[in-house]
Design a protein around this motif. Structure first.
Motif, PDB file in Angstrom:
ATOM      1  N   ALA A 116      53.643  48.803  32.876  1.00  0.00           N
ATOM      2  CA  ALA A 116      53.568  50.218  32.502  1.00  0.00           C
ATOM      3  C   ALA A 116      54.519  51.084  33.328  1.00  0.00           C
ATOM      4  CB  ALA A 116      52.137  50.717  32.668  1.00  0.00           C
ATOM      5  N   LEU A 117      54.774  50.681  34.581  1.00  0.00           N
ATOM      6  CA  LEU A 117      55.643  51.461  35.456  1.00  0.00           C
ATOM      7  C   LEU A 117      57.107  51.028  35.362  1.00  0.00           C
ATOM      8  CD1 LEU A 117      52.867  52.315  36.643  1.00  0.00           C
ATOM      9  CD2 LEU A 117      53.938  52.312  38.895  1.00  0.00           C
ATOM     10  N   ASP A 118      57.368  50.006  34.576  1.00  0.00           N
ATOM     11  CA  ASP A 118      58.740  49.501  34.462  1.00  0.00           C
ATOM     12  C   ASP A 118      59.673  50.610  33.973  1.00  0.00           C
ATOM     13  OD1 ASP A 118      60.751  47.467  34.473  1.00  0.00           O
ATOM     14  OD2 ASP A 118      60.624  47.423  32.294  1.00  0.00           O
ATOM     15  N   GLY A 119      60.783  50.770  34.666  1.00  0.00           N
ATOM     16  CA  GLY A 119      61.759  51.792  34.299  1.00  0.00           C
ATOM     17  C   GLY A 119      61.588  53.100  35.036  1.00  0.00           C
ATOM     18  N   ALA A 120      60.432  53.303  35.673  1.00  0.00           N
ATOM     19  CA  ALA A 120      60.209  54.525  36.458  1.00  0.00           C
ATOM     20  C   ALA A 120      60.730  54.285  37.866  1.00  0.00           C
ATOM     21  CB  ALA A 120      58.726  54.872  36.491  1.00  0.00           C
ATOM     22  N   ARG A 121      61.848  54.895  38.196  1.00  0.00           N
ATOM     23  CA  ARG A 121      62.503  54.631  39.480  1.00  0.00           C
ATOM     24  C   ARG A 121      62.103  55.639  40.553  1.00  0.00           C
ATOM     25  NH1 ARG A 121      62.863  50.127  37.771  1.00  0.00           N
ATOM     26  NH2 ARG A 121      64.596  49.409  36.479  1.00  0.00           N
ATOM     27  N   GLN A 122      62.031  56.916  40.198  1.00  0.00           N
ATOM     28  CA  GLN A 122      61.699  57.945  41.166  1.00  0.00           C
ATOM     29  C   GLN A 122      60.195  57.916  41.475  1.00  0.00           C
ATOM     30  OE1 GLN A 122      64.065  59.754  42.686  1.00  0.00           O
ATOM     31  NE2 GLN A 122      65.537  58.572  41.480  1.00  0.00           N
ATOM     32  N   MET A 123      59.854  58.264  42.702  1.00  0.00           N
ATOM     33  CA  MET A 123      58.458  58.214  43.125  1.00  0.00           C
ATOM     34  C   MET A 123      57.559  59.064  42.226  1.00  0.00           C
ATOM     35  SD  MET A 123      56.038  57.153  45.005  1.00  0.00           S
ATOM     36  CE  MET A 123      56.963  56.248  46.248  1.00  0.00           C
ATOM     37  N   GLU A 124      58.004  60.261  41.886  1.00  0.00           N
ATOM     38  CA  GLU A 124      57.142  61.131  41.102  1.00  0.00           C
ATOM     39  C   GLU A 124      56.959  60.620  39.679  1.00  0.00           C
ATOM     40  OE1 GLU A 124      58.331  65.191  41.668  1.00  0.00           O
ATOM     41  OE2 GLU A 124      57.895  65.097  43.816  1.00  0.00           O
ATOM     42  N   ALA A 125      57.962  59.938  39.148  1.00  0.00           N
ATOM     43  CA  ALA A 125      57.813  59.323  37.829  1.00  0.00           C
ATOM     44  C   ALA A 125      56.803  58.180  37.899  1.00  0.00           C
ATOM     45  CB  ALA A 125      59.162  58.811  37.324  1.00  0.00           C
ATOM     46  N   LEU A 175      43.487  49.638  46.979  1.00  0.00           N
ATOM     47  CA  LEU A 175      44.521  50.018  47.945  1.00  0.00           C
ATOM     48  C   LEU A 175      45.699  49.059  47.873  1.00  0.00           C
ATOM     49  CD1 LEU A 175      45.584  51.689  50.301  1.00  0.00           C
ATOM     50  CD2 LEU A 175      44.159  50.314  51.838  1.00  0.00           C
ATOM     51  N   SER A 176      45.428  47.772  47.767  1.00  0.00           N
ATOM     52  CA  SER A 176      46.497  46.783  47.655  1.00  0.00           C
ATOM     53  C   SER A 176      47.325  47.000  46.392  1.00  0.00           C
ATOM     54  CB  SER A 176      45.898  45.372  47.652  1.00  0.00           C
ATOM     55  OG  SER A 176      46.892  44.392  47.439  1.00  0.00           O
ATOM     56  N   LEU A 177      46.646  47.333  45.293  1.00  0.00           N
ATOM     57  CA  LEU A 177      47.336  47.577  44.028  1.00  0.00           C
ATOM     58  C   LEU A 177      48.288  48.758  44.146  1.00  0.00           C
ATOM     59  CD1 LEU A 177      47.630  47.021  40.959  1.00  0.00           C
ATOM     60  CD2 LEU A 177      45.719  48.600  40.609  1.00  0.00           C
ATOM     61  N   PHE A 178      47.832  49.841  44.743  1.00  0.00           N
ATOM     62  CA  PHE A 178      48.689  51.015  44.897  1.00  0.00           C
ATOM     63  C   PHE A 178      49.889  50.707  45.789  1.00  0.00           C
ATOM     64  CE2 PHE A 178      44.851  54.038  44.148  1.00  0.00           C
ATOM     65  CZ  PHE A 178      44.924  53.775  42.799  1.00  0.00           C
ATOM     66  N   ARG A 179      49.662  49.918  46.825  1.00  0.00           N
ATOM     67  CA  ARG A 179      50.777  49.560  47.701  1.00  0.00           C
ATOM     68  C   ARG A 179      51.819  48.740  46.959  1.00  0.00           C
ATOM     69  NH1 ARG A 179      47.127  48.257  53.137  1.00  0.00           N
ATOM     70  NH2 ARG A 179      47.248  50.376  53.997  1.00  0.00           N
ATOM     71  N   GLN A 180      51.366  47.857  46.077  1.00  0.00           N
ATOM     72  CA  GLN A 180      52.311  47.066  45.282  1.00  0.00           C
ATOM     73  C   GLN A 180      53.095  47.951  44.321  1.00  0.00           C
ATOM     74  OE1 GLN A 180      50.740  43.266  43.568  1.00  0.00           O
ATOM     75  NE2 GLN A 180      48.858  43.858  44.635  1.00  0.00           N
ATOM     76  N   MET A 181      52.402  48.872  43.657  1.00  0.00           N
ATOM     77  CA  MET A 181      53.036  49.687  42.630  1.00  0.00           C
ATOM     78  C   MET A 181      53.997  50.725  43.219  1.00  0.00           C
ATOM     79  SD  MET A 181      52.011  48.394  39.844  1.00  0.00           S
ATOM     80  CE  MET A 181      51.900  46.814  40.737  1.00  0.00           C
ATOM     81  N   LEU A 182      53.746  51.159  44.446  1.00  0.00           N
ATOM     82  CA  LEU A 182      54.547  52.231  45.035  1.00  0.00           C
ATOM     83  C   LEU A 182      55.460  51.744  46.149  1.00  0.00           C
ATOM     84  CD1 LEU A 182      51.783  54.998  45.111  1.00  0.00           C
ATOM     85  CD2 LEU A 182      53.564  54.664  43.390  1.00  0.00           C
ATOM     86  N   ALA A 183      55.546  50.442  46.341  1.00  0.00           N
ATOM     87  CA  ALA A 183      56.441  49.888  47.365  1.00  0.00           C
ATOM     88  C   ALA A 183      57.880  50.328  47.075  1.00  0.00           C
ATOM     89  CB  ALA A 183      56.343  48.372  47.370  1.00  0.00           C
ATOM     90  N   PRO A 184      58.669  50.583  48.152  1.00  0.00           N
ATOM     91  CA  PRO A 184      58.417  50.328  49.576  1.00  0.00           C
ATOM     92  C   PRO A 184      57.734  51.474  50.311  1.00  0.00           C
ATOM     93  CG  PRO A 184      60.662  51.038  49.299  1.00  0.00           C
ATOM     94  CD  PRO A 184      60.071  51.019  47.913  1.00  0.00           C
ATOM     95  N   ALA A 185      57.180  52.429  49.594  1.00  0.00           N
ATOM     96  CA  ALA A 185      56.482  53.535  50.260  1.00  0.00           C
ATOM     97  C   ALA A 185      55.245  52.996  50.987  1.00  0.00           C
ATOM     98  CB  ALA A 185      56.062  54.584  49.236  1.00  0.00           C
ATOM     99  N   ARG A 186      54.824  53.724  52.000  1.00  0.00           N
ATOM    100  CA  ARG A 186      53.579  53.402  52.691  1.00  0.00           C
ATOM    101  C   ARG A 186      52.441  54.140  51.992  1.00  0.00           C
ATOM    102  NH1 ARG A 186      56.653  54.826  56.970  1.00  0.00           N
ATOM    103  NH2 ARG A 186      55.364  56.675  57.349  1.00  0.00           N
ATOM    104  N   VAL A 187      51.350  53.446  51.762  1.00  0.00           N
ATOM    105  CA  VAL A 187      50.176  54.032  51.119  1.00  0.00           C
ATOM    106  C   VAL A 187      48.970  53.816  52.029  1.00  0.00           C
ATOM    107  CG1 VAL A 187      48.692  54.063  49.081  1.00  0.00           C
ATOM    108  CG2 VAL A 187      51.132  53.517  48.831  1.00  0.00           C
ATOM    109  N   GLU A 188      48.320  54.896  52.430  1.00  0.00           N
ATOM    110  CA  GLU A 188      47.148  54.820  53.292  1.00  0.00           C
ATOM    111  C   GLU A 188      46.019  55.639  52.678  1.00  0.00           C
ATOM    112  OE1 GLU A 188      47.032  52.802  55.748  1.00  0.00           O
ATOM    113  OE2 GLU A 188      49.196  52.332  55.852  1.00  0.00           O
ATOM    114  N   ARG A 189      44.808  55.123  52.782  1.00  0.00           N
ATOM    115  CA  ARG A 189      43.667  55.860  52.254  1.00  0.00           C
ATOM    116  C   ARG A 189      43.360  57.042  53.163  1.00  0.00           C
ATOM    117  NH1 ARG A 189      40.190  51.938  51.527  1.00  0.00           N
ATOM    118  NH2 ARG A 189      40.311  51.784  49.253  1.00  0.00           N
TER     119      ARG A 189
END
Length: 207
Positions: A116-125, A175-189
């Protein structure tokens, strides 16, 4: 048809406690209309008055907040059946078996989300698509930019709260899922419903 009372409950769920004046302004109705509705909701046990210190020094004002019964108006999807299934899997296959089941669910979700996120390059997208996916699943998700440049991904509701209470592996998997989808950004609860917060929130930062 959604009523003013419904709008008040939804606003308090999405935005947290608010005084009657702020509710009237945000909903585009009169203060009198809001007062009438919150009094009815309070009588039904759905909202309660709490001190509002937002005005600064001096005597605090009054804000309205959802009660546990008010939060329950936003249902936990198939709560009892899900908890029973979690406990049955744990009894039959042990904690290790339950952990494997959660991991399998996480892998399946990661594959679907990645597509579903394929093609969305920018973080906000990417956040836009993630919020759309999570909202469709009942999480009432949204995101916003923080003053320091970070992003805050917010889930105002947890439709699997009972299951997550019975098995916190679901929260770790999220939390693990969000980290995978938003990598290489850091995601913390940042906030956690199971820890007593009104919502779950994740802080997303990039070096």
């Amino acid at each position: 048809m959604r009523t003013t009372a419904d709008d008040i409950l939804l606003h308090l769920k999405m935005r947290g406690p608010a005084p009657a004046g702020a509710l009237a302004e945000r909903l585009g109705v009169t203060r009198q209309a809001v007062r009438q509705q919150v009094e009815k909701l309070a009588a039904e046990g759905l909202v309660e008055a709490i001190p509002d210190h937002a005005g600064g020094v001096g005597r605090p004002g009054q804000a309205w907040s959802l009660t546990p019964a008010g939060h329950a108006r936003f249902p936990d999807t198939h709560a009892q059946m899900t908890v029973e299934l979690v406990e049955a899997v744990r009894a039959e296959f042990g904690q290790d078996g339950l952990d494997r089941l959660v991991a399998r669910r996480e892998r399946a979700a990661a594959a679907a989300y990645a597509a579903a996120l394929d093609g969305a390059r920018q973080m906000e997208a990417r956040l836009d698509r993630l919020v759309e996916l999570r909202s469709a699943e009942g999480y009432m998700a949204e995101w916003r930019r923080e003053p320091d440049g970070a992003w805050l991904l917010v889930e105002n509701h947890c439709p699997i709260c009972a299951a997550a209470t019975a098995c916190q592996g679901f929260c770790r998997a999220e939390l693990s899922l969000f980290r995978q989808m938003l990598a290489p950004a850091r995601v913390e609860r940042a906030d956690h419903i199971l820890a007593g917060a009104r919502r779950c929130a994740y802080r997303v930062t990039v070096d």
